[in-house]
Design a protein around this motif. Structure first.
Motif, PDB file in Angstrom:
ATOM      1  N   LEU A 116       0.215  -0.978   0.015  1.00 40.24           N
ATOM      2  CA  LEU A 116       0.308   0.050   0.022  1.00 40.24           C
ATOM      3  C   LEU A 116       0.887   1.030   0.372  1.00 40.24           C
ATOM      4  CD1 LEU A 116      -3.040  -0.254   1.914  1.00 40.24           C
ATOM      5  CD2 LEU A 116      -3.140  -0.108   0.295  1.00 40.24           C
ATOM      6  N   THR A 117       1.494   1.401   0.411  1.00 40.65           N
ATOM      7  CA  THR A 117       3.107   2.329   0.660  1.00 40.65           C
ATOM      8  C   THR A 117       3.164   2.317  -0.912  1.00 40.65           C
ATOM      9  OG1 THR A 117       3.467   1.692   2.800  1.00 40.65           O
ATOM     10  CG2 THR A 117       4.871   3.176   1.452  1.00 40.65           C
ATOM     11  N   VAL A 118       4.173   1.526  -1.266  1.00 40.15           N
ATOM     12  CA  VAL A 118       4.495   1.832  -2.229  1.00 40.15           C
ATOM     13  C   VAL A 118       3.304   2.384  -4.009  1.00 40.15           C
ATOM     14  CG1 VAL A 118       5.588   0.540  -4.782  1.00 40.15           C
ATOM     15  CG2 VAL A 118       5.811   0.171  -2.129  1.00 40.15           C
ATOM     16  N   LEU A 119       2.269   1.828  -3.696  1.00 40.25           N
ATOM     17  CA  LEU A 119       1.194   2.181  -4.436  1.00 40.25           C
ATOM     18  C   LEU A 119       0.707   3.078  -4.400  1.00 40.25           C
ATOM     19  CD1 LEU A 119      -0.399  -1.147  -4.751  1.00 40.25           C
ATOM     20  CD2 LEU A 119       0.815   0.004  -6.463  1.00 40.25           C
ATOM     21  N   ALA A 120       0.813   3.975  -3.199  1.00 39.43           N
ATOM     22  CA  ALA A 120      -0.187   5.529  -2.429  1.00 39.43           C
ATOM     23  C   ALA A 120       0.957   6.348  -2.661  1.00 39.43           C
ATOM     24  CB  ALA A 120      -0.113   4.987  -1.533  1.00 39.43           C
ATOM     25  N   SER A 121       2.132   5.848  -2.793  1.00 37.31           N
ATOM     26  CA  SER A 121       3.793   6.941  -3.553  1.00 37.31           C
ATOM     27  C   SER A 121       3.289   7.074  -4.807  1.00 37.31           C
ATOM     28  CB  SER A 121       5.246   5.826  -2.431  1.00 37.31           C
ATOM     29  OG  SER A 121       6.074   7.284  -3.533  1.00 37.31           O
ATOM     30  N   ALA A 122       2.934   6.224  -5.305  1.00 36.81           N
ATOM     31  CA  ALA A 122       2.845   5.622  -7.383  1.00 36.81           C
ATOM     32  C   ALA A 122       2.086   6.503  -7.585  1.00 36.81           C
ATOM     33  CB  ALA A 122       3.010   4.426  -7.152  1.00 36.81           C
ATOM     34  N   SER A 123       0.946   6.749  -6.792  1.00 32.07           N
ATOM     35  CA  SER A 123      -0.694   7.270  -7.275  1.00 32.07           C
ATOM     36  C   SER A 123       0.295   9.043  -7.159  1.00 32.07           C
ATOM     37  CB  SER A 123      -1.651   6.804  -6.723  1.00 32.07           C
ATOM     38  OG  SER A 123      -1.130   7.277  -4.700  1.00 32.07           O
ATOM     39  N   ARG A 124       0.905   9.178  -6.565  1.00 28.61           N
ATOM     40  CA  ARG A 124       0.820  10.918  -6.460  1.00 28.61           C
ATOM     41  C   ARG A 124       1.552  11.441  -7.644  1.00 28.61           C
ATOM     42  NH1 ARG A 124       2.690   9.729  -0.995  1.00 28.61           N
ATOM     43  NH2 ARG A 124       4.747   9.468  -1.112  1.00 28.61           N
ATOM     44  N   ARG A 140       3.425 -11.562 -14.517  1.00 25.81           N
ATOM     45  CA  ARG A 140       3.238 -12.803 -14.360  1.00 25.81           C
ATOM     46  C   ARG A 140       5.089 -12.683 -14.187  1.00 25.81           C
ATOM     47  NH1 ARG A 140       0.661 -16.537 -16.911  1.00 25.81           N
ATOM     48  NH2 ARG A 140      -1.178 -15.644 -17.457  1.00 25.81           N
ATOM     49  N   ARG A 141       5.617 -11.865 -14.593  1.00 28.31           N
ATOM     50  CA  ARG A 141       6.666 -12.211 -13.642  1.00 28.31           C
ATOM     51  C   ARG A 141       7.631 -11.567 -12.477  1.00 28.31           C
ATOM     52  NH1 ARG A 141      11.491 -10.447 -17.481  1.00 28.31           N
ATOM     53  NH2 ARG A 141      13.419 -11.149 -16.851  1.00 28.31           N
ATOM     54  N   PHE A 142       6.209 -11.265 -12.369  1.00 28.19           N
ATOM     55  CA  PHE A 142       6.498 -11.371 -10.754  1.00 28.19           C
ATOM     56  C   PHE A 142       6.573 -12.193 -10.128  1.00 28.19           C
ATOM     57  CE2 PHE A 142       9.411  -7.754 -11.470  1.00 28.19           C
ATOM     58  CZ  PHE A 142      10.160  -6.932 -10.986  1.00 28.19           C
ATOM     59  N   ALA A 143       5.447 -13.320 -10.500  1.00 25.65           N
ATOM     60  CA  ALA A 143       4.372 -14.555  -9.473  1.00 25.65           C
ATOM     61  C   ALA A 143       4.116 -13.689  -8.695  1.00 25.65           C
ATOM     62  CB  ALA A 143       4.906 -15.547  -8.782  1.00 25.65           C
ATOM     63  N   SER A 144       2.800 -12.815  -9.182  1.00 24.75           N
ATOM     64  CA  SER A 144       2.699 -11.617  -8.327  1.00 24.75           C
ATOM     65  C   SER A 144       1.224 -12.468  -7.584  1.00 24.75           C
ATOM     66  CB  SER A 144       2.302 -10.013  -8.706  1.00 24.75           C
ATOM     67  OG  SER A 144       1.605  -9.929  -8.038  1.00 24.75           O
ATOM     68  N   ALA A 145       0.274 -11.556  -6.329  1.00 22.20           N
ATOM     69  CA  ALA A 145      -1.132 -11.839  -6.077  1.00 22.20           C
ATOM     70  C   ALA A 145      -1.508 -11.205  -6.730  1.00 22.20           C
ATOM     71  CB  ALA A 145      -0.779 -12.087  -4.344  1.00 22.20           C
ATOM     72  N   PRO A 146      -2.638 -11.563  -6.889  1.00 21.12           N
ATOM     73  CA  PRO A 146      -3.878 -11.084  -7.412  1.00 21.12           C
ATOM     74  C   PRO A 146      -4.844  -9.583  -6.700  1.00 21.12           C
ATOM     75  CG  PRO A 146      -4.509 -13.376  -7.402  1.00 21.12           C
ATOM     76  CD  PRO A 146      -3.398 -12.972  -6.968  1.00 21.12           C
ATOM     77  N   PHE A 147      -4.951 -10.220  -5.069  1.00 17.22           N
ATOM     78  CA  PHE A 147      -4.971  -8.764  -4.709  1.00 17.22           C
ATOM     79  C   PHE A 147      -4.277  -7.880  -4.751  1.00 17.22           C
ATOM     80  CE2 PHE A 147      -1.782 -10.208  -1.050  1.00 17.22           C
ATOM     81  CZ  PHE A 147      -2.218  -9.022  -0.126  1.00 17.22           C
ATOM     82  N   VAL A 148      -3.422  -7.617  -5.510  1.00 17.87           N
ATOM     83  CA  VAL A 148      -2.772  -5.775  -5.427  1.00 17.87           C
ATOM     84  C   VAL A 148      -3.202  -5.217  -6.366  1.00 17.87           C
ATOM     85  CG1 VAL A 148      -1.073  -7.211  -8.004  1.00 17.87           C
ATOM     86  CG2 VAL A 148      -0.099  -5.377  -6.898  1.00 17.87           C
ATOM     87  N   PHE A 149      -4.314  -5.749  -7.964  1.00 15.36           N
ATOM     88  CA  PHE A 149      -5.376  -5.015  -7.875  1.00 15.36           C
ATOM     89  C   PHE A 149      -5.977  -4.310  -7.601  1.00 15.36           C
ATOM     90  CE2 PHE A 149      -3.104  -7.495 -10.977  1.00 15.36           C
ATOM     91  CZ  PHE A 149      -2.770  -6.366 -12.727  1.00 15.36           C
ATOM     92  N   ASP A 150      -6.592  -5.105  -6.377  1.00 19.85           N
ATOM     93  CA  ASP A 150      -6.960  -4.616  -5.286  1.00 19.85           C
ATOM     94  C   ASP A 150      -5.950  -3.127  -4.490  1.00 19.85           C
ATOM     95  OD1 ASP A 150      -8.638  -6.775  -5.445  1.00 19.85           O
ATOM     96  OD2 ASP A 150      -9.751  -6.544  -4.207  1.00 19.85           O
ATOM     97  N   LEU A 151      -5.371  -3.649  -3.952  1.00 19.87           N
ATOM     98  CA  LEU A 151      -4.112  -3.106  -2.819  1.00 19.87           C
ATOM     99  C   LEU A 151      -4.140  -1.054  -3.490  1.00 19.87           C
ATOM    100  CD1 LEU A 151      -1.502  -5.459  -1.690  1.00 19.87           C
ATOM    101  CD2 LEU A 151      -3.581  -4.579  -0.512  1.00 19.87           C
TER     102      LEU A 151
END
Length: 463
Positions: A116-124, A140-151
């Motif tokens: 959340l901190t990283v995404l909030a910073s990017a949103s600025r 895909r490259r980072f084998a991420s979790a689906p809820f990253v988009f929710d975050l």
């Protein structure tokens, strides 16, 4: 979401011409990752500082360090902070691929706060569409979790409180063939500016999903409570019927919050008996009332002048071992003041003080008014002085006006003058009520010179 996140034709993270290129073979990325994995905790950061840094350092290389360290998320996130501080230009926004990579590392490891901190910073620095596309391209490259988009959606709600940007993220999630998690959807619905917008978003998420949507992510009672709250805020209780019908479609049972919102709507409309019927229904359903439910009914009874019933509710609350809140006491104080029982209001306030609570400024105004009407102006001033000892308490104009009027009525003009000076020092100008209080006091003392002077002042100030 994973299927939607990847690209069908090519992987942009492997394309050197793409802005989302992640160069895992870059010499700096390999050397930095090696320094952070081959040395002890105390020495690895000094070894990292000795790694030669090319100029300019491409974003694809810094993102690759995070990729190579993704199985050591805490180390990866420390490198993210190190790079922002030491490697990247301080006056430029962090590269989008770098922020997206850090968000994926945190999300995949369930480090929700860090993501959340990283995404909030990017949103600025970037638009919702830019960040979403970056997350989708690198997913895909980072084998991420689906809820990253929710975050990402939550980052807009929490850091910028931008509900429209969050709604645009939700629509992109839906267009990709996914759904936000029910808790995320509920938070979004609560934040939208109108009940109409909330209901429309609800239908977009649950009523008109794409064929690829995850049908296991069904609305919950929290989803419907968010819709009820949206209608309640606008005083549109007719919308409750629509929401309750939707709840029935999913066989979703009410909880204590559902009942509290509906009871609050009835209480606000002066229909406390209908609210009580819902209360009885809730008890029959075996749902344990909480402090919010009790406060709703106590407030409803006080507002309708049934302070005895409010006190009865308060006793039941204590017997049920539910701790009252400041709101509980404020309603009782205001209820007794409306019933012109200043003594009872003061007793409630004393109990409130023993529990470490203080009254809100609006409740103080009503208590002071009740005390002054009962000829207890000195007690009213004492209450104000005690409350002013609380650092967070700021007296209102109305509090001063009530006391000035009270002291003028008692013939204590000197005290009223000192209060008026204090009031001016707080930035409150004297209005017509203050002038009329002083004029009335001077008329009683037959000081007609001051009466005439004050009337001229009022005329000049157009008060």
């Amino acid at each position: 979401m994973a299927a939607a996140a990847g690209t069908r034709c090519r992987d942009p993270t492997a394309d050197p011409t793409s802005q989302f290129f992640v160069d895992a073979a870059h010499p700096y990325a390999v050397a930095a990752a090696t320094a952070l994995t081959s040395h002890r905790t105390k020495s690895k950061w000094s070894h990292l500082s000795s790694v030669p840094v090319p100029s300019p350092l491409p974003a694809s290389a810094t993102a690759a360090v995070l990729l190579l360290l993704r199985h050591r998320p805490h180390t990866a996130l420390r490198f993210h902070a190190f790079a922002l501080r030491r490697l990247l230009p301080s006056r430029s926004p962090p590269p989008l691929v770098f922020s997206a990579s850090a968000a994926h590392v945190a999300a995949a490891s369930r480090l929700r706060g860090a993501a959340l901190t990283v995404l909030a910073s990017a949103s600025r620095h970037y638009s919702p569409a830019q960040i979403f596309n970056a997350l989708a391209a690198t997913y895909r490259r980072f084998a991420s979790a689906p809820f990253v988009f929710d975050l990402l959606l939550l980052a807009y709600l929490r850091s910028r409180r931008d509900a429209l940007a969050a709604a645009s993220v939700a629509r992109r999630i839906l267009a990709a063939g996914a759904r936000p998690l029910p808790s995320t959807a509920a938070a979004l619905l609560r934040s939208l500016p109108s009940a109409t917008a909330a209901l429309d978003m609800y239908h977009q998420i649950y009523t008109h999903p794409s064929p690829r949507s995850n049908h296991l992510l069904l609305p919950t009672v929290h989803t419907f409570n968010s819709l009820l709250l949206a209608f309640h805020r606008e005083g549109k209780c007719d919308g409750f019927k629509i929401v309750l019908q939707e709840m029935g479609k999913y066989s979703c049972k009410h909880n204590v919050c559902t009942y509290s919102i509906m009871m609050a709507e009835y209480c606000n409309g002066g229909h406390v008996e209908k609210a009580r019927a819902l209360w009885d229904e809730m008890i029959q359903e075996g749902i344990q009332p909480d402090v919010t439910a009790y406060n709703t009914m106590i407030g409803g009874y006080c507002h309708s002048g049934e302070v005895g019933m409010a006190e009865e509710m308060f006793k039941n609350m204590l017997m049920g071992e539910i701790d009252p809140s400041a709101t509980t006491y404020e309603w009782l104080v205001r209820g007794h003041c409306m019933s012109r029982d200043a003594e009872a209001a003061m007793l409630v306030r004393a109990d409130m003080k023993r529990r470490g609570f203080g009254l809100a400024p609006e409740a103080i105004e009503e208590l002071l008014d009740g005390l002054c009407q009962n000829g207890r102006v000195e007690d009213g001033l004492g209450v104000l002085r005690e409350e002013m000892k609380r650092e967070e308490f700021v007296p209102t104009r109305r509090s001063y006006e009530v006391l000035i009027r009270g002291f003028c009525g008692e013939g204590e003009v000197e005290v009223a003058i000192r209060l008026q000076a204090e009031m001016a020092g707080k930035g409150f100008n004297a209005g017509s009520e203050v002038y009329h209080a002083f004029i009335s006091a001077y008329e009683k003392s037959e000081n007609y010179e001051m009466v005439e002077k004050l009337r001229k002042e009022m005329a000049v100030m157009d008060t």
